[in-house]
Design a protein around this motif. Structure first.
Motif: not given
Lengths: 225, 225
Positions: B35, B120, B140, B144, B146-150
């Motif tokens: 981030s 992302v 943060e 995180k 889980l929310k931004y797995p890639d």
């Protein structure tokens, strides 16, 4: 690039539709943009708790994956729609239009759209909102308005969040505000901590006044003033 | 989408070229993703200070705007190239290839590529690096991965940064690691504070060992072992 222009033109057409629909319904829509982990959802939960006895609130939650944030919002008993963007790095106006179909749109209500955590991509995509609010956690550093200028240029308000952590950080509040205003001289600034409650009343006040001002402007336009 | 596939195929071709070139030159390349405001640059400055007497280091700095970070890196007297992506939300392999033209590529050196702050978009773009390191600041939130797995799926290492702030936060380290490993069971994890120095020796050790392992694997492949 031609392709980028076509995508943006399509998005802008959907955004115009959303904006018209929200104005007709008397809904004041705010697009919340920030980095991942800036405290958007925590701020939103506290905001809803303070607002909901006065103003009806609905929420559209954008995330790449999971419905963790939507579940946190739903715990406040507020109508909430989750949009998962998968590989997508921002919400677009078409997605938001679909989400509006599932939400009760009441006169003099506020819609918060929590965008995907990302300081770059959401800046270029109008969702049909009345205004954008950029949330910047003081843990992220005071140089962020300079490094991600499009987001701060597009926002009406910069909320500096997590200010309870300021004593533990090297964050220069005055420099940060100066950086933001060098990009966007008209940007309003508030400092809040959802955790300690500092600045929350000023934020709620700003929200209610902004929604009220928009409703009165609409009234004049439609001749109901 | 067809267009997206074409862009990625083009990028992958440039990434293969970069990877080949870096291997030939004996340079170990690390793509740092996170981030905005996770402390990438601060960590990098401290890392360079600790590494540079042992290992030659060069840096490619990616930012939407400004050369603030490159200036911080250059203050360590390390060859640094700044790439400004403008509206772009990530570095791509073509940009990195051009940057390589301006850098001294020494045998057994390390190249750090600091990507644009974004959880992302950089995940999908191979730059030709040996491995990706995802930096997640404990400010943060532990959800995180889980929310931004890639991003966490693509990374070999997750560095939890700013751990000096843990006493002031509600961040569950064990839960965060569990989330990251639910996405990527093989991801290594280190906890560091560039400010207090905690965990820094382990991080430097991991870097040197990873570079060394890669060099020896190359040696075997080319028959120099």
């Amino acid at each position: 690039m031609r392709i980028e222009k076509d995508i943006l033109a399509k998005n802008d057409a959907y955004a115009r539709e959303n904006r018209e629909r929200l104005k007709e319904a008397g809904v004041f829509a705010i697009n919340l943009v920030s980095s991942p982990g800036s405290g958007k959802t925590t701020l939103l939960v506290k905001t809803i708790e303070m607002l909901k006895s006065t103003v009806p609130v609905v929420v559209i939650e954008g995330d790449q994956e999971t419905s963790l944030d939507a579940e946190r919002i739903r715990a406040t008993n507020i109508p909430t729609v989750q949009i998962n963007t998968g590989r997508g790095c921002h919400l677009d106006a078409h997605m938001v239009g679909h989400a509006l179909d599932s939400l009760p749109l009441k006169r003099n209500s506020i819609l918060f759209v929590e965008n995907v955590g990302n300081l770059v991509c959401p800046a270029g995509f109008d969702l049909g909102e009345a205004l954008k609010v950029a949330i910047l956690s003081v843990t992220e550093g005071d140089d962020k308005p300079l490094k991600y200028p499009d987001t701060f240029a597009a926002a009406s308000m910069m909320v500096l969040s997590k200010i309870d952590l300021l004593p533990h950080l090297d964050f220069d509040v005055a420099a940060c505000i100066e950086h933001a205003r060098s990009i966007n001289p008209d940007i309003a600034v508030l400092q809040v901590s959802a955790r300690s409650g500092a600045g929350m009343v000023g934020w709620i006040d700003w929200l209610i006044n902004s929604a009220d001002r928009a409703a009165r402007a609409e009234g004049v336009v439609h001749g109901h003033a």
